[in-house]
Design a protein around this motif. Sequence first.
Motif, PDB file in Angstrom:
ATOM      1  N   PRO A  86       0.852  -1.229  -0.073  1.00  0.00           N
ATOM      2  CA  PRO A  86      -0.223  -0.113  -0.037  1.00  0.00           C
ATOM      3  C   PRO A  86       0.768   1.143  -0.048  1.00  0.00           C
ATOM      4  O   PRO A  86       1.752   1.639   0.879  1.00  0.00           O
ATOM      5  N   GLY A  87       0.836   1.976  -1.043  1.00  0.00           N
ATOM      6  CA  GLY A  87       1.677   3.293  -1.136  1.00  0.00           C
ATOM      7  C   GLY A  87       0.752   4.580  -1.189  1.00  0.00           C
ATOM      8  O   GLY A  87      -0.323   4.506  -1.389  1.00  0.00           O
ATOM      9  N   VAL A  88       1.759   5.660  -0.897  1.00  0.00           N
ATOM     10  CA  VAL A  88       1.219   6.963  -1.139  1.00  0.00           C
ATOM     11  C   VAL A  88       1.899   7.639  -2.206  1.00  0.00           C
ATOM     12  O   VAL A  88       3.027   7.373  -2.310  1.00  0.00           O
ATOM     13  N   VAL A  89       1.205   8.344  -3.055  1.00  0.00           N
ATOM     14  CA  VAL A  89       2.014   8.943  -4.033  1.00  0.00           C
ATOM     15  C   VAL A  89       2.289  10.580  -3.534  1.00  0.00           C
ATOM     16  O   VAL A  89       1.431  11.205  -2.901  1.00  0.00           O
ATOM     17  N   LEU A  90       3.452  10.769  -3.737  1.00  0.00           N
ATOM     18  CA  LEU A  90       4.184  12.178  -3.234  1.00  0.00           C
ATOM     19  C   LEU A  90       4.413  12.958  -4.528  1.00  0.00           C
ATOM     20  O   LEU A  90       4.982  12.410  -5.397  1.00  0.00           O
ATOM     21  N   VAL A  91       4.017  14.207  -4.434  1.00  0.00           N
ATOM     22  CA  VAL A  91       4.492  15.291  -5.517  1.00  0.00           C
ATOM     23  C   VAL A  91       5.331  16.305  -4.659  1.00  0.00           C
ATOM     24  O   VAL A  91       4.652  16.984  -3.829  1.00  0.00           O
ATOM     25  N   ASP A  92       6.606  16.466  -4.970  1.00  0.00           N
ATOM     26  CA  ASP A  92       7.560  17.425  -4.536  1.00  0.00           C
ATOM     27  C   ASP A  92       7.400  17.302  -2.819  1.00  0.00           C
ATOM     28  O   ASP A  92       7.160  18.313  -2.091  1.00  0.00           O
ATOM     29  N   GLY A  93       7.126  16.036  -2.197  1.00  0.00           N
ATOM     30  CA  GLY A  93       7.170  15.758  -0.857  1.00  0.00           C
ATOM     31  C   GLY A  93       5.610  15.840  -0.389  1.00  0.00           C
ATOM     32  O   GLY A  93       5.495  15.558   0.948  1.00  0.00           O
ATOM     33  N   GLU A  94       4.716  16.269  -1.063  1.00  0.00           N
ATOM     34  CA  GLU A  94       3.323  16.694  -0.467  1.00  0.00           C
ATOM     35  C   GLU A  94       2.655  15.377  -0.916  1.00  0.00           C
ATOM     36  O   GLU A  94       2.624  14.866  -2.195  1.00  0.00           O
ATOM     37  N   MET A  95       1.555  14.852  -0.170  1.00  0.00           N
ATOM     38  CA  MET A  95       0.893  13.792  -0.359  1.00  0.00           C
ATOM     39  C   MET A  95      -0.301  14.067  -1.676  1.00  0.00           C
ATOM     40  O   MET A  95      -1.023  15.214  -1.458  1.00  0.00           O
ATOM     41  N   ALA A  96      -0.231  13.453  -2.666  1.00  0.00           N
ATOM     42  CA  ALA A  96      -1.105  13.596  -4.046  1.00  0.00           C
ATOM     43  C   ALA A  96      -1.967  12.764  -4.257  1.00  0.00           C
ATOM     44  O   ALA A  96      -2.566  12.654  -5.489  1.00  0.00           O
ATOM     45  N   GLY A  97      -2.158  11.257  -3.772  1.00  0.00           N
ATOM     46  CA  GLY A  97      -2.654  10.392  -3.934  1.00  0.00           C
ATOM     47  C   GLY A  97      -2.595   8.900  -3.370  1.00  0.00           C
ATOM     48  O   GLY A  97      -1.570   9.061  -2.283  1.00  0.00           O
ATOM     49  N   ARG A  98      -2.832   7.922  -4.007  1.00  0.00           N
ATOM     50  CA  ARG A  98      -2.823   6.522  -3.163  1.00  0.00           C
ATOM     51  C   ARG A  98      -2.546   5.760  -4.578  1.00  0.00           C
ATOM     52  O   ARG A  98      -2.943   5.735  -5.535  1.00  0.00           O
ATOM     53  N   ILE A  99      -1.683   4.702  -4.345  1.00  0.00           N
ATOM     54  CA  ILE A  99      -1.365   3.651  -5.230  1.00  0.00           C
ATOM     55  C   ILE A  99      -1.170   2.147  -4.435  1.00  0.00           C
ATOM     56  O   ILE A  99      -0.313   2.170  -3.411  1.00  0.00           O
TER      57      ILE A  99
END
Length: 197
Positions: free
Chosen positions: A77-90
């Motif tokens: 179970p992962g989280v998607v980070l964009v420039d260190g900020e949470m942006a979604g789940r994968i």
Amino acid sequence: MTTLAGPPPRLDTRLPGVRLRVVQMADAEALAALYRENRDYLRPWEPERDDAYFTVEGQRDNLHDLVGAYATGEMWPGVVLVDGEMAGRITLNNILRGPLQSCFAGYWVARAHAGNGVATEALRQALDVAFGTLRLHRVEAFTRVDNHASQRVLERNGFTVVGTARRHIHLDGRWHDERLFECLAPWDDGIALVPPT
């Protein structure tokens, strides 16, 4: 003599600033806020959720289950980070070992990041986990037949269509058909159970 063409190549997008990591219990507050901000946006694509799911406590309960499933090897179970900020789940769900060596991928990115290549890059990195770290042979994914954006994400990552499952999932108040996609490991030779060492 007939030769198999094999799956289409995965595109090397390498979108800077996007990275994945395994979920942590400390993510509850950020995930609750992200889910609340995107509740209407995700409604057509996600299972129906009660109001508690969108609270910090609801996310703690969800994360407890995800962390437990990760510990037993049932999912990644992962989280998607964009420039260190949470942006979604994968998530790589339903990891099966033995003769199957497979899983299902599920993902979403916040509306603010949709259409910017974030989901494509996140899935590319998740496939690296599936075929590298987890040493799986196959990743499958379902999308609603009308979710063309998600289908493009899959196709850019070398997934091919297997077929359509009629009335496969109940979302947004009704049953929907879904398209099944598959992607085989780059090391697949039709014989080996696991990648070469």
